[in-house]
Design a protein around this motif. Structure first.
Motif, PDB file in Angstrom:
ATOM      1  N   UNK A 115       0.924  -1.145   0.056  1.00  0.00           N
ATOM      2  CA  UNK A 115       0.228   0.436  -0.144  1.00  0.00           C
ATOM      3  C   UNK A 115       0.773   1.077   0.576  1.00  0.00           C
ATOM      4  N   UNK A 116       1.607   0.703   0.185  1.00  0.00           N
ATOM      5  CA  UNK A 116       2.596   2.370   0.833  1.00  0.00           C
ATOM      6  C   UNK A 116       3.699   2.523  -1.063  1.00  0.00           C
ATOM      7  N   UNK A 117       3.976   1.547  -1.881  1.00  0.00           N
ATOM      8  CA  UNK A 117       4.924   1.290  -3.235  1.00  0.00           C
ATOM      9  C   UNK A 117       3.583   1.379  -4.472  1.00  0.00           C
ATOM     10  N   UNK A 118       4.061   2.247  -5.303  1.00  0.00           N
ATOM     11  CA  UNK A 118       3.042   1.866  -6.332  1.00  0.00           C
ATOM     12  C   UNK A 118       3.444   0.707  -7.529  1.00  0.00           C
ATOM     13  N   UNK A 119       3.108  -0.122  -7.924  1.00  0.00           N
ATOM     14  CA  UNK A 119       3.090  -1.133  -8.789  1.00  0.00           C
ATOM     15  C   UNK A 119       3.105  -1.199 -10.252  1.00  0.00           C
ATOM     16  N   UNK A 120       4.302  -1.222 -10.952  1.00  0.00           N
ATOM     17  CA  UNK A 120       4.928  -0.986 -12.883  1.00  0.00           C
ATOM     18  C   UNK A 120       4.868  -2.391 -12.979  1.00  0.00           C
ATOM     19  N   UNK A 121       3.531  -2.938 -13.500  1.00  0.00           N
ATOM     20  CA  UNK A 121       3.992  -3.968 -14.299  1.00  0.00           C
ATOM     21  C   UNK A 121       4.578  -3.744 -15.611  1.00  0.00           C
ATOM     22  N   UNK A 122       6.089  -5.177 -16.146  1.00  0.00           N
ATOM     23  CA  UNK A 122       6.355  -4.865 -17.065  1.00  0.00           C
ATOM     24  C   UNK A 122       6.276  -6.227 -17.679  1.00  0.00           C
ATOM     25  N   UNK A 123       6.033  -6.032 -19.017  1.00  0.00           N
ATOM     26  CA  UNK A 123       5.354  -6.364 -20.281  1.00  0.00           C
ATOM     27  C   UNK A 123       6.350  -7.027 -20.549  1.00  0.00           C
ATOM     28  N   UNK A 124       6.306  -8.857 -21.032  1.00  0.00           N
ATOM     29  CA  UNK A 124       6.906  -9.258 -21.579  1.00  0.00           C
ATOM     30  C   UNK A 124       7.784  -8.786 -23.003  1.00  0.00           C
ATOM     31  N   UNK A 125       8.783  -9.102 -23.349  1.00  0.00           N
ATOM     32  CA  UNK A 125       9.296  -8.028 -24.457  1.00  0.00           C
ATOM     33  C   UNK A 125       9.130  -8.452 -25.678  1.00  0.00           C
ATOM     34  N   UNK A 126       8.278  -8.131 -26.521  1.00  0.00           N
ATOM     35  CA  UNK A 126       7.879  -8.312 -27.548  1.00  0.00           C
ATOM     36  C   UNK A 126       9.259  -8.853 -28.663  1.00  0.00           C
ATOM     37  N   UNK A 127       8.127  -9.064 -29.904  1.00  0.00           N
ATOM     38  CA  UNK A 127       9.655  -9.470 -30.473  1.00  0.00           C
ATOM     39  C   UNK A 127       9.931  -8.104 -31.563  1.00  0.00           C
ATOM     40  N   UNK A 128       9.162  -7.112 -31.339  1.00  0.00           N
ATOM     41  CA  UNK A 128       9.859  -6.692 -32.220  1.00  0.00           C
ATOM     42  C   UNK A 128      11.039  -5.572 -31.336  1.00  0.00           C
ATOM     43  N   UNK A 129      10.902  -5.988 -29.902  1.00  0.00           N
ATOM     44  CA  UNK A 129      11.237  -5.071 -29.534  1.00  0.00           C
ATOM     45  C   UNK A 129      13.400  -5.324 -28.926  1.00  0.00           C
ATOM     46  N   UNK A 130      12.730  -7.045 -28.988  1.00  0.00           N
ATOM     47  CA  UNK A 130      13.725  -7.621 -29.132  1.00  0.00           C
ATOM     48  C   UNK A 130      14.775  -7.858 -29.559  1.00  0.00           C
ATOM     49  N   UNK A 131      14.663  -7.206 -30.986  1.00  0.00           N
ATOM     50  CA  UNK A 131      14.749  -7.569 -32.810  1.00  0.00           C
ATOM     51  C   UNK A 131      16.105  -5.945 -32.130  1.00  0.00           C
ATOM     52  N   UNK A 132      15.304  -4.596 -31.800  1.00  0.00           N
ATOM     53  CA  UNK A 132      16.103  -3.428 -31.290  1.00  0.00           C
ATOM     54  C   UNK A 132      16.997  -4.037 -30.358  1.00  0.00           C
ATOM     55  N   UNK A 133      16.875  -4.420 -29.728  1.00  0.00           N
ATOM     56  CA  UNK A 133      17.639  -4.697 -28.823  1.00  0.00           C
ATOM     57  C   UNK A 133      18.710  -5.508 -29.389  1.00  0.00           C
ATOM     58  N   UNK A 134      18.669  -6.438 -29.893  1.00  0.00           N
ATOM     59  CA  UNK A 134      19.999  -6.891 -30.458  1.00  0.00           C
ATOM     60  C   UNK A 134      20.302  -6.817 -31.735  1.00  0.00           C
ATOM     61  N   UNK A 135      19.827  -5.529 -32.237  1.00  0.00           N
ATOM     62  CA  UNK A 135      20.726  -4.626 -32.924  1.00  0.00           C
ATOM     63  C   UNK A 135      20.956  -3.741 -32.733  1.00  0.00           C
ATOM     64  N   UNK A 136      20.711  -3.182 -31.332  1.00  0.00           N
ATOM     65  CA  UNK A 136      21.558  -2.502 -31.341  1.00  0.00           C
ATOM     66  C   UNK A 136      22.846  -2.734 -30.340  1.00  0.00           C
ATOM     67  N   UNK A 137      22.357  -4.188 -30.155  1.00  0.00           N
ATOM     68  CA  UNK A 137      24.676  -4.633 -29.795  1.00  0.00           C
ATOM     69  C   UNK A 137      25.254  -5.020 -31.025  1.00  0.00           C
ATOM     70  N   UNK A 138      24.141  -5.987 -31.807  1.00  0.00           N
ATOM     71  CA  UNK A 138      25.594  -5.724 -32.563  1.00  0.00           C
ATOM     72  C   UNK A 138      26.279  -4.841 -33.347  1.00  0.00           C
TER      73      UNK A 138
END
Length: 603
Positions: free
Chosen positions: A311-334
């Motif tokens: 009750x003293x904290x705000x809950x932020x729900x982070x979703x499972x990364x989409x395929x598009x988001x994973x593609x952006x992460x991998x492209x940044x790494x490459x």
């Protein structure tokens, strides 16, 4: 003199480097300048080219090193050892922090030069004498925070892979511009974004699956706090932290707030590992604002976090990364690693210096990146570490120089990626929320007679490691609850499937469970018995006063005394009659009730 000086200036503090006295308000600024000057004096340009540079000593290293060079061979061999004995760790490069400063452009302009020198010392020590000269030529120039990715591209894959850390940790984003896949939480239009920009951060519980960016978001908050100097950031893990350590951090936070007027942000990773009493430690301090708590958890906070703390904290729900988001992460790494995508001319020959031309050229298939984005199942940590494994494996198997001393070309294919992942990464926790989510989906799919969905959810559970006997027990329950009298043989099918699973186990029993699931999905459905028994339970629990006694004619009378008391008197034995027998079987106040149609309002 010292005593008089101290008495005259009670707030003075002595610099441990130059031994001069300064006030408490100016000592921190002086230390930054003094330490920067000491690091610059021992820059790599004056160091021995055959090994990592060594910092100068306050006691004057020339007085120790020069006599050793002109003395006998025995003395020259022993002097460095004696010198290092008293030197301690001063001759070693600085401790690696903030992921070795790989992204030089993400540092503030005022500290870019000093952090660039420290980063050079760190990486030269890791690569050894052979790679020292090459590494110096690879150092990026200081840049603004918006150019971090561009300057990091100057580092070769071999340099980044030489760091003894997973690639997911080395390439962890430090700004929200590099943080992909959570626009609902930290996007430009989200509620949390302006709070983060203004450093008005409330206590948070970050809830999401593994690899979705919970720890990374906390590190971004930490990086922003350090740059602006608005808060002190402390990181703890509930898997290895005791309650006493938490109390010590809270005590330091109280002193920091009282003396320096600076807040403390306390990040607790895997906060669900703390039990209820340990979580209670945070309550008064979060309530009064001594610490701003940020907890990360993969479990449902409704079950794993105290209600008072929740009750003293705000809950932020982070979703499972989409395929598009994973593609952006991998492209940044490459792009950061300088790996080229096969078939794409992403590098201008004019931009390559002589050092780049002598590096091995590493290529990766676009299909390999797409496959990795799909198979990692939204887990960025799995995706990046799989990329690291595939590239390292190919670099170790290939000679980096061809017979004519020209750089080799290394190609990472889709087969290499699949070999590193072995199989599809399935998110499933047999003891967590996903366990109940999947069994609920299976139950409802069979109830809706959707046989394909039923098979899919069964496969998700079995391939994720679920106990087949647990699934079989649920099918036995379903056969009676949802099929019931519409197909009484469904219960026989389910019990047989349970026994077969018990006999042969996985993986042979998977087809047996699939057969039973399809049978139950196709079977006609009836919940009349399920509802009728629920009505019986409701009737019993809502009855006022003592429960009615069993009618005398229905009671058993094994003794003479019981027969004398009227037990079993007037009972009509049904086999003695050729037709239906009129006889009451319910207590007097319940006569005429029909539990198949009864409603609680009828009582």
């Amino acid at each position: 003199m010292a005593n008089e000086k101290t008495a005259a200036a009670p707030d003075s503090v002595q610099c441990p480097v130059c031994f001069k006295d300064f006030t408490s308000a100016t000592i921190n600024g002086h230390l930054d300048i003094c330490l920067l000057k000491g690091v610059t004096d021992s820059s790599p340009s004056t160091a021995d080219e055959s090994g990592p540079p060594v910092k100068k000593s306050r006691t004057g290293p020339e007085a120790v090193i020069k006599p050793a060079a002109s003395s006998s061979s025995m003395a020259s061999a022993q002097s460095p050892g004696v010198f290092s004995l008293f030197q301690g760790n001063r001759g070693k490069p600085p401790v690696q922090t903030e992921r070795n400063g790989l992204f030089a452009g993400k540092q503030s302009p005022g500290s870019a030069a000093s952090k660039g020198v420290k980063r050079l010392l760190n990486e030269e020590a890791e690569l050894g004498a052979a790679g020292t000269e090459t590494l110096r030529s690879q150092q990026p120039a200081p840049a603004s925070s918006g150019q971090g990715l561009k300057t990091a591209k100057r580092l070769s894959p071999r340099t980044l892979f030489a760091v003894d850390k997973p690639l997911a940790e080395v390439l962890r984003p430090e700004t929200l511009e590099e943080y992909f896949g959570q626009n609902k939480v930290v996007g430009e239009q989200s509620l949390f974004r302006p709070l983060l920009d203004s450093q008005e951060i409330p206590s948070l519980i970050l809830w999401g699956p593994p690899g979705c960016g919970k720890t990374t978001l906390a590190h971004i908050i930490a990086s922003t706090s350090k740059k602006k100097g608005t808060a002190r950031f402390v990181t703890l893990s509930a898997t290895s932290t005791s309650t006493n350590e938490v109390r010590e951090v809270i005590k330091q936070a109280q002193n920091e707030l009282r003396l320096c007027k600076r807040k403390t942000i306390l990040f607790i990773d895997e906060i669900h590992r703390f039990n209820k009493s340990q979580q209670d430690t945070f309550l008064p301090h979060v309530e009064c604002g001594t610490v701003t708590l940020i907890g990360a958890t993969t479990e449902n906070p409704s079950f794993q976090v105290n209600a008072a703390l929740l009750s003293r904290c705000k809950v932020l729900v982070l979703e499972k990364l989409s395929v598009e988001a994973m593609g952006s992460i991998l492209n940044r790494a490459v792009a950061t690693l300088g790996i080229r995508i096969q078939g794409q001319d992403s590098t201008n020959p004019k931009d390559e210096d002589q050092t780049d031309r002598h590096r091995p050229k590493i290529y990766i298939q676009q299909k390999a990146l797409d496959t990795m984005a799909y198979l990692c199942d939204g887990d960025a940590r799995v995706g990046l570490n799989s990329l690291q494994l595939a590239v390292q494996a190919q670099m170790s198997k290939t000679n980096l120089l061809a017979p004519d001393d020209s750089p080799q070309e290394i190609l990472v294919t889709e087969e290499h990626i699949k070999e590193g992942l072995q199989r599809s990464h399935i998110l499933y926790d047999k003891a967590g929320e996903e366990h109940y989510n999947c069994i609920s989906a299976l139950h409802k799919s069979m109830r809706g007679s959707h046989e394909n969905a039923s098979l899919y959810w069964l496969g998700r559970m079995l391939e994720g490691g679920e106990d087949p006997l647990y699934v079989a027990r649920r099918l036995v329950r379903f056969a009676s609850e949802d099929v019931g009298m519409a197909d009484p043989t469904a219960l026989t099918q389910a019990v047989s499937a349970f026994q077969a699973c018990h006999f042969i186990g996985m993986p042979e029993c998977e087809v047996i469970l699939a057969q039973c699931v399809v049978y139950l999905a196709r079977a006609p459905k009836s919940v009349s018995i399920y509802k009728a028994y629920n009505n019986v339970k409701t009737c019993l629990r809502s009855h006022k006063g003592p429960l009615p006694p069993v009618p005398l004619h229905l009671r058993n009378a094994p003794t003479r005394l019981m027969k004398q008391l009227g037990y079993s008197k007037g009972y009509k034995y049904n086999p003695d009659f050729s037709g239906p027998v009129e006889q009451e079987y319910l207590p007097e106040e319940l006569q005429g009730i029909n539990f198949f149609t009864w409603k609680p309002s009828d009582s």
